[in-house]
Design an enzyme around this catalytic site. Structure first.
Site, PDB file in Angstrom:
ATOM      1  N   LYS A 212      50.893 -35.308  45.932  1.00  8.51           N
ATOM      2  CA  LYS A 212      50.544 -35.895  44.648  1.00  8.51           C
ATOM      3  C   LYS A 212      50.591 -34.874  43.507  1.00  8.51           C
ATOM      4  O   LYS A 212      51.108 -35.177  42.440  1.00  8.51           O
ATOM      5  CB  LYS A 212      49.163 -36.450  44.934  1.00  8.51           C
TER       6      LYS A 212
ATOM      7  N   ARG B  38      38.307 -41.051  42.749  1.00  6.57           N
ATOM      8  CA  ARG B  38      38.277 -40.867  44.203  1.00  6.57           C
ATOM      9  C   ARG B  38      37.222 -41.732  44.865  1.00  6.57           C
ATOM     10  O   ARG B  38      37.112 -41.730  46.091  1.00  6.57           O
ATOM     11  CB  ARG B  38      37.978 -39.416  44.501  1.00  6.57           C
TER      12      ARG B  38
ATOM     13  N   ARG C 250      49.568 -24.628  54.060  1.00  8.25           N
ATOM     14  CA  ARG C 250      49.616 -24.401  52.622  1.00  8.25           C
ATOM     15  C   ARG C 250      49.017 -23.043  52.247  1.00  8.25           C
ATOM     16  O   ARG C 250      47.989 -22.643  52.771  1.00  8.25           O
ATOM     17  CB  ARG C 250      48.834 -25.520  51.937  1.00  8.25           C
TER      18      ARG C 250
ATOM     19  N   ARG D 181      43.369 -21.534  50.925  1.00 12.06           N
ATOM     20  CA  ARG D 181      42.150 -22.051  50.302  1.00 12.06           C
ATOM     21  C   ARG D 181      41.153 -22.435  51.394  1.00 12.06           C
ATOM     22  O   ARG D 181      41.557 -22.968  52.420  1.00 12.06           O
ATOM     23  CB  ARG D 181      42.485 -23.316  49.488  1.00 12.06           C
TER      24      ARG D 181
ATOM     25  N   ARG E 149      38.050 -33.592  54.865  1.00 11.16           N
ATOM     26  CA  ARG E 149      38.613 -34.149  53.620  1.00 11.16           C
ATOM     27  C   ARG E 149      39.347 -35.458  53.886  1.00 11.16           C
ATOM     28  O   ARG E 149      39.293 -36.393  53.088  1.00 11.16           O
ATOM     29  CB  ARG E 149      39.572 -33.149  52.970  1.00 11.16           C
TER      30      ARG E 149
END
Ligand code: AMP
Length: 214
Positions: A13, A88, A127, A160, A171
């Protein structure tokens, strides 16, 4: 044009939102980026947000709603905006409706990018983010030229805290429970555009443009 980009963490996104800002000349409003900047600066907002973000949990609604309200009032949003990572939760979506109504504005399209869970976990654990400029890489799909070093600015790449596997699972659960119901919320209004988010970045971008422009 006023747009919302909906999708689980790792759906691409953020990348698509960036490409859309270039095509439509409207700003990307990423609550995740705004919160991360506050964490980096060590502001009171950042200190509060960090506690939730590190656990993969959502920052309280009133905090993010306040951030988005202020941001939408900035003059660069006059000709439109792309909301990335907001709303969200249902209360956030309702607060957004109220805010936009007061501004005599509305949402034109909600683009929902869909990707299955195994693929999301694969994408997210690989990532890496640049500590200095925030550029993102992927150790398999989009590796930097030199291991651990940003191609753009030479900064150090790191994982991260919220990209570690345990946090990722949390998540994704939060997404399923709290954010996925928004798909139905916007579908009922007739403004939902669902996009298959597996494939080349450019190919997905073309699908989004087609869904928006018809
Ligand atoms: P993102 O980069 O969009 O995945 O956001 C990273 C983290 O920031 C999330 O896991 C949440 O802790 C927090 N966050 C971002 N946007 C929101 C939001 N709209 N509501 C609550 N928390 C958010």
């Amino acid at each position: 044009m006023n747009l919302i980009l909906l999708g689980p963490p790792g759906s691409g996104k953020g990348t698509q939102a960036q490409m859309m800002t270039e095509r439509y000349h409207i700003p990307q409003i990423s609550t995740g980026d705004i919160l991360r900047a506050a964490v980096k600066e060590g502001t009171p907002l950042g200190r509060e947000a960090k506690r939730y973000m590190d656990q993969g949990e959502l920052v309280p609604d009133e905090v993010v709603v306040g951030i988005v309200k202020d941001r939408l009032n900035a003059s660069d949003c006059n000709s439109g905006f792309i909301l990335d990572g907001f709303p969200r939760t249902l209360p956030q979506a309702e607060a957004l409706d109220t805010t936009l109504k007061a501004m005599e504005r509305g949402i034109d399209h909600v683009v929902s990018i869909e990707v299955d869970k195994d693929e999301l976990i694969r994408r997210l654990t690989g990532r890496r983010t640049c500590r200095r400029c925030g550029a993102m890489y992927h150790i398999i799909f989009d590796p930097p030229k030199r291991d651990g070093i940003c191609d753009r600015c030479g900064g150090e790449l790191y994982q991260r805290d919220d990209d570690k596997e345990e946090t990722i699972r949390a998540r994704l659960q939060v997404y399923e429970r709290q954010t996925a119901p928004l798909i139905e919320y916007y579908r009922k209004r007739g403004i939902l555009r669902s996009i298959d988010g597996v494939g080349e970045i450019e190919e997905i971008f073309q699908k989004i443009i087609k869904a928006i422009e018809g």
